[in-house]
Write a protein that holds these residues in place. Structure first.
Motif, PDB file in Angstrom:
ATOM      1  N   LEU A  17      14.086  -1.655  12.745  1.00  0.00           N
ATOM      2  CA  LEU A  17      13.047  -2.708  12.050  1.00  0.00           C
ATOM      3  C   LEU A  17      13.139  -2.303  10.582  1.00  0.00           C
ATOM      4  N   ILE A  18      13.077  -3.754   9.960  1.00  0.00           N
ATOM      5  CA  ILE A  18      12.709  -3.515   8.285  1.00  0.00           C
ATOM      6  C   ILE A  18      11.562  -2.831   8.139  1.00  0.00           C
ATOM      7  N   VAL A  19      11.442  -1.845   7.290  1.00  0.00           N
ATOM      8  CA  VAL A  19      10.084  -1.032   6.956  1.00  0.00           C
ATOM      9  C   VAL A  19      10.002  -1.146   5.675  1.00  0.00           C
ATOM     10  N   GLY A  20       8.918  -1.986   5.209  1.00  0.00           N
ATOM     11  CA  GLY A  20       8.672  -1.852   3.767  1.00  0.00           C
ATOM     12  C   GLY A  20       7.237  -1.597   3.350  1.00  0.00           C
ATOM     13  N   THR A  21       7.017  -1.571   1.956  1.00  0.00           N
ATOM     14  CA  THR A  21       5.706  -1.003   1.848  1.00  0.00           C
ATOM     15  C   THR A  21       5.110  -1.550   0.286  1.00  0.00           C
ATOM     16  N   GLY A  22       3.951  -1.174  -0.148  1.00  0.00           N
ATOM     17  CA  GLY A  22       3.478  -1.566  -1.267  1.00  0.00           C
ATOM     18  C   GLY A  22       2.267  -1.135  -1.557  1.00  0.00           C
ATOM     19  N   ASN A  23       1.515  -1.847  -2.513  1.00  0.00           N
ATOM     20  CA  ASN A  23       0.304  -1.573  -2.966  1.00  0.00           C
ATOM     21  C   ASN A  23       0.076  -0.257  -3.701  1.00  0.00           C
ATOM     22  N   VAL A  24       1.391   0.106  -4.606  1.00  0.00           N
ATOM     23  CA  VAL A  24       1.094   1.238  -5.484  1.00  0.00           C
ATOM     24  C   VAL A  24       0.595   0.822  -6.846  1.00  0.00           C
ATOM     25  N   LYS A  25      -0.081   1.612  -7.352  1.00  0.00           N
ATOM     26  CA  LYS A  25      -0.820   1.343  -8.812  1.00  0.00           C
ATOM     27  C   LYS A  25      -0.139   1.956  -9.844  1.00  0.00           C
ATOM     28  N   GLU A  26       0.735   2.837  -9.757  1.00  0.00           N
ATOM     29  CA  GLU A  26       1.166   3.628 -10.854  1.00  0.00           C
ATOM     30  C   GLU A  26       2.780   4.214 -10.547  1.00  0.00           C
ATOM     31  N   ARG A  27       3.289   4.535 -11.584  1.00  0.00           N
ATOM     32  CA  ARG A  27       4.677   4.962 -11.332  1.00  0.00           C
ATOM     33  C   ARG A  27       5.168   6.073 -10.520  1.00  0.00           C
ATOM     34  N   HIS A  28       4.221   7.046 -10.715  1.00  0.00           N
ATOM     35  CA  HIS A  28       4.550   8.140  -9.934  1.00  0.00           C
ATOM     36  C   HIS A  28       4.368   8.066  -8.444  1.00  0.00           C
ATOM     37  N   ALA A  29       3.291   7.312  -8.141  1.00  0.00           N
ATOM     38  CA  ALA A  29       3.175   6.839  -6.561  1.00  0.00           C
ATOM     39  C   ALA A  29       4.295   6.180  -6.185  1.00  0.00           C
ATOM     40  N   ALA A  30       4.837   5.089  -6.881  1.00  0.00           N
ATOM     41  CA  ALA A  30       6.074   4.408  -6.545  1.00  0.00           C
ATOM     42  C   ALA A  30       7.133   5.094  -6.437  1.00  0.00           C
TER      43      ALA A  30
END
Length: 221
Positions: A110-123
């Motif tokens: 499956l495609i597995v994506g994510t998001g809702n990061v608020k700053e560069r380190h977390a990204a």
């Protein structure tokens, strides 16, 4: 359909059937119109607070429409429903451990994506897990007319540095598509701009036209 490298494609975010003013039948009818109106790369289905049985019924119908249109169907935070309805992928918003578990269990099936990061380190932490894409924004949080400045800034930084594709969340209007285009993100997500519009097909057609024009102008520079 092949597009120039500098031309982002659209991602639709379908609101939850339990959200105010968005009954299942209405959402499915809007989805039909949007898919027929122009290029859509993928569609993310928000389950929100919809009960599992009702969402599965809705998702089965929506996934069938999305896949028939040649787009990828992705389910928010519900791997079980994604498997049952034959979705193409899952979008995980949650702790790093949950994202890592989904990637380990379901990639590459499956495609597995994510998001809702608020700053560069977390990204960057999430990026180390190698998701299939990074979504800059939060599903369902596009209530303001313009894209959030933080999402634009993070998407621009990410697109310049990281090979994992970026999706930048636009606002509830398409007047700021130029700002989204300028990030160089590979995809631009439209949710409220389409599903709260009087004429959703026109929004999708106009957005694609604008992106074609921006891409052509950018190539000429």
């Amino acid at each position: 359909m092949k597009f120039p490298e500098n031309r982002p494609r659209l991602v639709l975010v379908v609101p939850s059937p339990s959200s105010e003013g968005h009954a299942s039948d209405t959402l499915l009818a809007t989805l039909d119109k949007a898919l027929a109106a122009g290029d859509i790369a993928s569609v993310i289905l928000d389950n929100g607070k919809t009960d599992e049985a009702s969402f599965q019924t809705f998702a089965a119908a929506a996934v069938s429409k999305v896949q028939a249109a040649g787009a990828a169907a992705i389910i928010l935070n519900d791997t079980r429903t994604a498997g049952r309805v034959g979705a193409d992928g899952v979008h995980i918003e949650g702790p790093l451990a949950d994202i890592a578990d989904a990637i380990e269990r379901y990639t590459p099936k499956l495609i597995v994506g994510t998001g809702n990061v608020k700053e560069r380190h977390a990204a960057l932490e999430v990026g180390e897990l190698q998701p299939d894409y990074m979504f800059f924004g939060k599903i369902g949080a596009d209530s303001k007319a313009e894209a959030h400045p933080r999402n634009l800034s993070l998407a621009e930084w990410w697109a310049a540095m990281v090979e994992i594709p970026a999706i930048v969340q636009a606002g509830s209007k398409i007047d700021d598509l130029a700002a989204c285009f300028a990030t160089r993100a590979e995809f631009i997500a439209l949710g409220a701009a389409v599903f709260s519009a009087d004429n959703p097909a026109q929004i999708v057609a106009d957005a694609n036209r604008q992106l074609d024009e921006m891409s052509a102008a950018d190539t000429e520079e």
